[in-house]
Enzyme design. Structure first.
Site, mmCIF file in Angstrom:
data_model
loop_
_atom_site.group_PDB
_atom_site.id
_atom_site.type_symbol
_atom_site.label_atom_id
_atom_site.label_comp_id
_atom_site.label_asym_id
_atom_site.label_seq_id
_atom_site.Cartn_x
_atom_site.Cartn_y
_atom_site.Cartn_z
ATOM 1 N N GLU C 63 -9.073 4.825 4.129
ATOM 2 C CA GLU C 63 -9.913 6.017 4.243
ATOM 3 C C GLU C 63 -11.205 5.760 5.012
ATOM 4 O O GLU C 63 -11.657 6.605 5.784
ATOM 5 C CB GLU C 63 -10.219 6.588 2.854
ATOM 6 C CG GLU C 63 -9.028 7.267 2.178
ATOM 7 C CD GLU C 63 -8.022 6.319 1.545
ATOM 8 O OE1 GLU C 63 -8.310 5.102 1.471
ATOM 9 O OE2 GLU C 63 -6.948 6.783 1.116
ATOM 10 N N HIS C 132 -7.360 11.524 -10.015
ATOM 11 C CA HIS C 132 -6.734 12.420 -9.040
ATOM 12 C C HIS C 132 -7.086 13.887 -9.248
ATOM 13 O O HIS C 132 -6.377 14.755 -8.755
ATOM 14 C CB HIS C 132 -5.201 12.293 -9.071
ATOM 15 C CG HIS C 132 -4.666 11.120 -8.313
ATOM 16 N ND1 HIS C 132 -4.790 9.826 -8.742
ATOM 17 C CD2 HIS C 132 -4.001 11.042 -7.133
ATOM 18 C CE1 HIS C 132 -4.219 9.005 -7.880
ATOM 19 N NE2 HIS C 132 -3.728 9.706 -6.888
HETATM 20 C C1 LIG Z 1 -7.145 4.924 -1.862
HETATM 21 C C2 LIG Z 1 -5.919 5.762 -1.971
HETATM 22 N N1 LIG Z 1 -5.459 6.369 -0.882
HETATM 23 C C3 LIG Z 1 -4.348 7.129 -0.939
HETATM 24 C C4 LIG Z 1 -3.680 7.296 -2.117
HETATM 25 C C5 LIG Z 1 -2.462 8.200 -2.190
HETATM 26 N N2 LIG Z 1 -1.278 7.407 -2.343
HETATM 27 C C6 LIG Z 1 -0.750 7.146 -3.556
HETATM 28 S S1 LIG Z 1 0.552 6.100 -3.469
HETATM 29 C C7 LIG Z 1 0.403 6.008 -1.786
HETATM 30 C C8 LIG Z 1 1.355 5.156 -1.023
HETATM 31 C C9 LIG Z 1 1.255 3.749 -1.462
HETATM 32 O O1 LIG Z 1 2.180 3.016 -0.775
HETATM 33 P P1 LIG Z 1 2.543 1.564 -1.245
HETATM 34 O O2 LIG Z 1 1.316 0.751 -1.349
HETATM 35 O O3 LIG Z 1 3.596 1.072 -0.321
HETATM 36 O O4 LIG Z 1 3.102 1.741 -2.719
HETATM 37 P P2 LIG Z 1 4.442 2.486 -3.199
HETATM 38 O O5 LIG Z 1 4.099 3.913 -3.460
HETATM 39 O O6 LIG Z 1 5.446 2.346 -2.121
HETATM 40 O O7 LIG Z 1 4.837 1.792 -4.440
HETATM 41 C C10 LIG Z 1 -0.633 6.773 -1.319
HETATM 42 C C11 LIG Z 1 -1.000 6.927 0.091
HETATM 43 C C12 LIG Z 1 -4.218 6.659 -3.251
HETATM 44 N N3 LIG Z 1 -3.661 6.810 -4.451
HETATM 45 N N4 LIG Z 1 -5.309 5.886 -3.143
#
Ligand SMILES: Cc1ncc(C[n+]2csc(CCOP(=O)(O)OP(=O)(O)O)c2C)c(N)n1
Ligand SMILES: Cc1ncc(C[n+]2csc(CCOP(=O)(O)OP(=O)(O)O)c2C)c(N)n1
Ligand SMILES: [Mg+2]
Ligand SMILES: [Mg+2]
Lengths: 330, 340, 330, 340
Positions: C63, C132
């Protein structure tokens, strides 16, 4: 009780030192804390020499991780005191401070305590421009789960910091860069100051001035000027913003019927708005005039000193606001 | 997977325990999915089916007093580390018996009695906390280690770098384990990663870094075991890239069908559970009947947990004001508002 | 003027689409914007298909860099519209938003314009727990240098977003996760809505209710209930929080002599405090009762729905507060 | 430094221009230090004496339409990229003639007419901005590049990693140039860096990475020139580690004497200015007299700039309310407060 005159920064240093001596789980963590530097505002001077580099941990420049790591340590048996070199840099650790430190107890249903103090210093007046002089206490007070202290004198600084370090909840502790060199009496004996108890720095009858941090000094100067004009101002320093000693403020307004709130944060959505909103609600019938706010104007801090002084609250602004509540300014 | 031919009793126990946990998580996740889809569970939910071998292999390589931080997709991780299905399920239901008293929910399962420092709704937020726990272990002179789970997408965010640098600098007992399930929400690697090879990149921090087959529970176990041993010897952090896949969508609500069908099928064919079952059988660690019995036990336990959770009372609304602060008086003073 | 009923999220999408068609320098940047996903709340659906992946840039999860890079693009000839998936995640980009985006014009002495929109969505009510569902508009309004919009209807959302994208100052644009699926009429013709102009969503005489975002819907429900009890409530939606249309609010209070401020942010140091502080100052003589605030309680958001509802403002809370100002509740 | 034997006219001009800028910055910094110490300049100030070759070598390798972001220690960088000493000096004095109209001061010198996107008071904050400028250049189809200066200490912070990942992913024309002056405030590398070799680490992003002698203006020039050429060809970002030293303390107020005397002396012996003078003379690019004349011209210009700055009016306090917003009416509405 014998006292010594010491500087605010010595009060901060001494509080940390005494608590480190008292409790081996207390440690300091932050950027440039180590001797001979001893902290950018020298609030940790000599501590790494006395306690060693393990207990005074000099970190890389990574505020999010400094605070997150402090939390990890607090959750696993230690009592970190973390320093954010400037209040402004909290922006680099906002998620750690707000989403993690302040909420982990709640989100876990009360499983843990978070004995963590985050110390920082804010405030303008040094021509440090838009990124090094902010007073962001309103943001922090808006976050449930933190306690917030903001002392104006060496005595309060030491007593509150010792209390903060012993508390089992996270405390955000806000110092002021232009208070570090101010002096005041501090007892030789050990003492602590409870949170949630305001200090009436000056008694008065005509108007109540609630002020924080360096603005307490300004308010006292303003009160002295007002006195010359026959106006008796009461100056209240809440010392902790969360929890706030509402009773002391409301009692005073009950007596004076007038309130000026002075805070160095930007006016819009600043801390003074909260106090004004509270007092108009709980002391509605006591008010003979609108509550005045004296805060930093709604612009970023400029570099040039005359500009900066124009933007920050001044003693004259406080005097004018107080007179305004008394109908003595057109 | 190197087949192990002579199995000692300890290994057998370990394997059966790992099998049990794989099954436990799979059943838990299936039920959570169904219950959510049936409208019984509130909130957001991220299912980890397909990734169980990474959670179980890693956590099984830890001691109970080791710490762990997890992510928004944390059911499997937290159960693997010791959170009970009863406590977790009641939490999803939002009941007073929930492990977080219904305050946390799916994304915030934490159990400090198991040294589970928390799942986390914020991507990468567990890493600094893991660094702090590692620092604390080192300062307190224990030989505890900290397992820090994070996702493939999380690697792009600042705190991972900051934390790896600090852990390397301070030689902390932290294991950074990247659960590479191939996607960050909808975003594939080609959209989130400039780094060509994360293992090579991680070596740049001067730490040990390996890639493992994340669907091979034993491979994950070995990698974490080695990393933990190094950490306990004071040799600092490690990085593990564990390649796996989530069968379902990012969260419930996303069917995940925007991914190539063949890709999903290929990964389903690598299902870690039958795969480990085969290894157990081939090595004579147990019989099919033994394993079926474990499955049945776990299923029974889970169904009981679901029933208990459903039957448990919801929290009284006013309890929302509890658990903010430790200090009762100052806390009450801080929480009181003016709402009439 | 012909209108169609569309969803709030379609209004947001259409505004972006129309401005992208109008101005080739407009582009979108953020996490998971690309089709078929089309944004986590689908506010960019079909846009990457229509405009290509270059103009709808799917980013890694970072971000601080998303916002900082948007600023870099805005300073060099483009008009980015950046999405922060959740308001809560602004904490990971606070320095970029506050110290960079909001201040660069000022710090450079007015050399540059910053045509940058940061869109995000906040708010509770989906059981998304403490990380959230936050409503952090008070923090953002506290930052000089930003304009802040917070629409409650599809009509306002579209018109304000189009204005925002055309502005040469940075705009922080706050949507609500539980408004995306709400519907409302939107003209077929092109239109824009100016900043700084409140909309009176309902006329009334007995009490003024100022509300933001989803709370406007709650306030309208409350007004309907109050009507049954013979109380006529005026509901004002400021639509932009910075600048704030003070005149409309003050005129209403001049008429009703009573004010309830409803905002989903946490009460302490929240946005409602600013409005209360303002109105007690500028409309002191008009007030027959203390200004009431109806906000989220001073605790983190809990997961469980009953708990969450207890903590968030409700229609009943607004009704009670309005009656309170009228002395109709003990 | 490879001595260049046959110098074309263009090279001669370039060298003399670089010499001029080295001297310009040195003089500017010396005067800034003295004026500050004499109490004539307000605010915080970070002097870059000793590091001039990095600033000048790098910026001389750019085109005027290329972009640059700098740091809190930005006098040298910004002047090297084209900020006038008149505008910069008046800014330090806080005069209306300052390049930022006295709003920015030492840490915030920006000059958009020179594509200087700004010094920055926040460590590493320039990196994301540089990424955005690179993205913009690419989107607009220009072949502009962006030079992103940051400090050795800054590398530990999250935005550097995020920005390098994004720049690598999107193949952006960004040059990440680390001005390694050996310290972050008081903190040496042993306290802030787990990474054993930053060049190897940077290669982990799949980008070109080199180390240069940051006190050798030609070496820096060549490295940046090559990086810029690659960037203009669409080959993406580069990382350059430029080893140098700040002679003075972290900021004025810090004498910097806590560092080993021998270390300071050794670095002073590597002073980039006499070193480059020698190269110029050895290659017959100019005579001693030519160079002395340049020095004298620069000194005269600077003294005039100082006098002009001192004589220029201070801004009227009320102008503090200008320059916040572009829109005059909405801006006025947003700024007005209630202070009586
Ligand atoms: C700082 C932040 N940015 C964005 C999000 C929204 N978000 C939640 S899960 C996710 C994807 C995460 O991907 P990954 O690290 O590969 O984990 P996975 O969901 O595949 O287990 C995002 C963008 C968040 N929770 N926190
Ligand atoms: C985010 C942030 N953290 C801390 C600081 C305080 N600070 C200013 S300069 C500095 C040291 C920077 O070191 P380096 O990157 O090596 O640059 P140098 O000062 O050596 O040029 C620090 C810690 C800051 N300005 N911003
Ligand atoms: Mg993933
Ligand atoms: Mg340095």
């Amino acid at each position: 009780m014998t006292t010594r005159e010491i500087m605010y920064r010595e009060a901060i240093r001494d509080a940390q030192r005494e608590e480190m001596l008292r409790d081996p789980t207390v440690f300091l963590i932050g950027e440039d804390l180590r001797d001979p530097w001893g902290g950018t505002y020298k609030a940790t001077q000599n501590l790494s020499t006395e306690f060693g580099n393990e207990r005074v941990l000099n970190t890389p420049i990574c505020e999010e991780t400094i605070i997150g790591a402090s939390l990890g340590a607090a959750l696993t048996g230690l009592r970190p005191v973390a320093e954010l070199m400037y209040f402004d840099f909290v922006m680099r650790s906002m998620d750690a401070v707000v989403n993690q430190v302040a909420k982990v107890r709640y989100m876990s249903g009360g499983q843990v305590k978070v004995p963590l103090v985050i110390r920082t210093q804010g405030g303008g007046g040094r021509s440090s421009a838009a990124q090094h002089g902010n007073s962001l206490e309103a943001w922090i007070c808006h976050v449930p789960g933190l306690f917030v202290a903001m002392p104006s004198t060496p005595y309060d600084a030491k007593g509150l910091l010792k209390t903060a370090i012993r508390m089992d909840d996270p405390v955000f502790f806000i110092e002021h860069k232009l208070l570090y060199m101010t002096k005041g009496p501090v007892p030789d004996e050990e003492y602590t100051i409870p949170f949630g108890v305001a200090d009436v720095k000056r008694k008065g009858d005509d108007v109540t001035i609630v002020a924080t941090s360096r603005m307490v000094l300004f308010a006292l100067e303003a009160a002295a000027e007002l006195e010359k004009e026959g106006i008796s101002a009461e100056v209240i320093d809440p010392r902790t913003l969360v929890p706030l000693d509402e009773a002391t403020i409301l009692e005073s307004v009950h007596k004076t019927n007038r309130l000026v709130v002075v805070n160095e944060g930007v006016e819009r959505c600043g801390w003074a708005a909260e106090v004004a909103a509270l007092v108009q609600k709980k002391g509605f019938g006591d008010l003979d005039a609108p509550i005045e706010r004296v805060c930093t104007r709604n612009v970023p801090l400029p570099f040039q000193p005359d500009l900066e002084n124009y933007v920050l609250p001044s003693v004259a602004d406080i005097v004018r606001a107080a007179k305004y509540t008394l109908g003595k300014v057109e | 997977m190197t087949p192990e031919t002579i199995l000692d009793a300890e290994t057998k126990t370990l394997w059966l325990d790992m099998f049990r946990k794989l099954v436990r998580i799979r059943h838990f996740e299936r039920s959570a999915f169904e219950l959510y889809t049936a409208g019984k569970l509130p909130g957001f939910m991220h299912i980890s089916i397909g990734q169980e071998a990474t959670a179980v292999g890693a956590c099984s390589a830890l001691r109970p007093d080791d710490y762990m931080t997890s992510t928004h997709r944390g059911h499997g991780d937290t159960i693997a580390k010791g959170v009970s299905v009863e406590g977790a399920m009641a939490e999803l239901f939002g009941r007073v018996t929930g492990v977080c008293r219904a305050k946390g929910g799916s994304m915030h399962i934490a159990d400090f009695s198991q040294n589970v420092l928390g799942a986390n709704g914020i991507v990468a937020a567990g890493a600094p906390i893991a660094v702090g726990a590692g620092l604390s272990a080192k300062k307190r002179g224990t030989d505890q280690v900290v397992l820090c789970f994070f996702g493939d997408g999380a690697l792009a965010s600042g705190p991972i770098h900051e934390s790896m640098n600090c852990a390397a600098l301070w030689k902390l007992p932290v294991i950074f384990l990247r659960q590479n399930n191939q996607y960050a929400e909808s975003t594939p690697r080609t959209d989130y990663q400039g780094i060509p090879d994360v293992v090579e990149w991680a070596k740049g921090y001067g730490i040990s870094a390996v890639r493992v087959d994340g669907n091979d529970v034993l491979a994950v176990y070995r990698a974490v075991k080695e990393a933990a041993a190094r950490a306990r010897r004071g040799e600092g952090p490690s990085f593990i890239e564990s390649e796996t896949y989530r069968w379902y969508g990012h969260n419930i609500g996303d069917p995940g069908t925007w991914r190539p069908k063949e890709e999903i099928q290929a990964w389903k064919a690598k299902d870690p559970i039958p795969r480990f079952r085969k290894v157990i059988l081939e090595n004579g660690a147990a019989t099919d009947a033994d394993l079926d019995a474990i499955e049945a036990e776990e299923e029974a336990r889970l169904q009981a947990a679901i029933e208990a959770a459903e039957a448990a009372p919801k929290p009284k609304p006013g309890t929302a004001l509890e658990d903010v602060y430790v200090d009762p008086d100052l806390g009450a003073q801080a929480i009181q508002g003016v709402r009439p």
